[in-house]
Design an enzyme around this catalytic site. Structure first.
Site, PDB file in Angstrom:
ATOM      1  N   LYS A   1      35.887  60.679 -18.426  1.00  9.04           N
ATOM      2  CA  LYS A   1      34.568  60.464 -19.050  1.00  9.04           C
ATOM      3  C   LYS A   1      33.483  61.288 -18.358  1.00  9.04           C
ATOM      4  CE  LYS A   1      35.779  55.768 -20.509  1.00  9.04           C
ATOM      5  NZ  LYS A   1      35.955  56.108 -21.915  1.00  9.04           N
ATOM      6  N   CYS A   2      33.807  62.531 -18.077  1.00 11.78           N
ATOM      7  CA  CYS A   2      32.916  63.417 -17.342  1.00 11.78           C
ATOM      8  C   CYS A   2      32.515  64.591 -18.233  1.00 11.78           C
ATOM      9  CB  CYS A   2      33.650  63.938 -16.093  1.00 11.78           C
ATOM     10  SG  CYS A   2      32.751  65.156 -15.118  1.00 11.78           S
ATOM     11  N   GLY A   3      31.360  65.164 -17.978  1.00 13.63           N
ATOM     12  CA  GLY A   3      30.951  66.349 -18.716  1.00 13.63           C
ATOM     13  C   GLY A   3      31.905  67.517 -18.502  1.00 13.63           C
ATOM     14  N   LEU A   4      32.679  67.455 -17.420  1.00 16.46           N
ATOM     15  CA  LEU A   4      33.641  68.526 -17.121  1.00 16.46           C
ATOM     16  C   LEU A   4      35.047  68.213 -17.644  1.00 16.46           C
ATOM     17  CD1 LEU A   4      32.557  69.337 -13.431  1.00 16.46           C
ATOM     18  CD2 LEU A   4      31.775  70.400 -15.559  1.00 16.46           C
ATOM     19  N   THR A   5      35.216  67.066 -18.292  1.00 13.46           N
ATOM     20  CA  THR A   5      36.538  66.660 -18.796  1.00 13.46           C
ATOM     21  C   THR A   5      37.196  67.709 -19.698  1.00 13.46           C
ATOM     22  OG1 THR A   5      36.000  64.317 -18.553  1.00 13.46           O
ATOM     23  CG2 THR A   5      37.794  64.850 -20.062  1.00 13.46           C
TER      24      THR A   5
END
Length: 196
Positions: free
Chosen positions: A72-76
């Site tokens: 659930k990360c912007g970098l996922t």
């Protein structure tokens, strides 16, 4: 008097040379101690997302990219690039090992089973994914202690800054580079290292 001065000059040179020799010996001993304390990643056995044992010895002779992941990360979306990188180089002595971690803004809250389903369903991940661990703090897992402590890896101290930080391990199991989270897996700093 001249003889005395000459004698003292020779004595000074001998003492200085001896001190220099001692210093070189001390430096050599310190270097030798650092080298002997240096560890490699092959000492570790961990569990994968399915609960099976994963032994890093099985990757001996390969270059390895170790990465801490989160769902659930912007970098996922880097999962997509990681998978593409793995598919391109997996038959060329290269492997990626993912470690899900919930250390940053609680962005990996799922169970191992949920993480596995997420990776398969959304990104078709086929590279080895380990059970969820901690990559910083007092409960940091042993693999990440090795990756972040110079006294263990022989290269440098580092701190995992965020999700998707990458650690590049050479064919001898030694840490060679630390790559920041926002650097994409397809960046030249990584692909050039794999290909060299």
């Amino acid at each position: 008097m001249k003889k005395l001065l000459s004698y003292l000059s020779v004595l000074t040179i001998l003492i200085f040379s001896n001190c220099q020799g001692q210093q070189n010996v001390t430096t050599a001993v310190k270097t030798s101690k650092t080298e002997s304390m240096k560890q490699n990643i092959y000492q570790f056995k961990v569990q994968d997302l399915s609960g099976n044992s994963f032994d890093f010895v099985s990757l001996k002779g390969k270059k390895i990219l170790v990465v801490n992941t989160a769902s659930k990360c912007g970098l996922t979306p880097q999962y997509k690039d990681l998978e593409a990188l793995y598919k391109k180089y997996k038959d060329k002595n290269f492997c990626i090992v993912g470690f899900p971690a919930n250390n940053f803004a609680a962005q990996e809250p799922g169970t191992n089973e949920e993480i596995s389903t997420f990776c398969q369903k959304n990104y078709g991940v086929t590279f080895p994914m380990m059970a969820k661990v901690s990559v910083k703090g007092s409960d940091m897992c042993e693999v990440y202690k090795f990756l972040t402590e110079k006294s263990k890896n022989g290269l440098q101290d580092s701190e995992v800054e965020w999700n998707f930080q990458k650690y590049l391990i050479n064919e001898k199991g030694e840490l060679e580079h630390v790559i920041a989270p926002r650097v994409l897996p397809t960046d030249a700093s990584i692909t050039t290292w794999i290909e060299k």
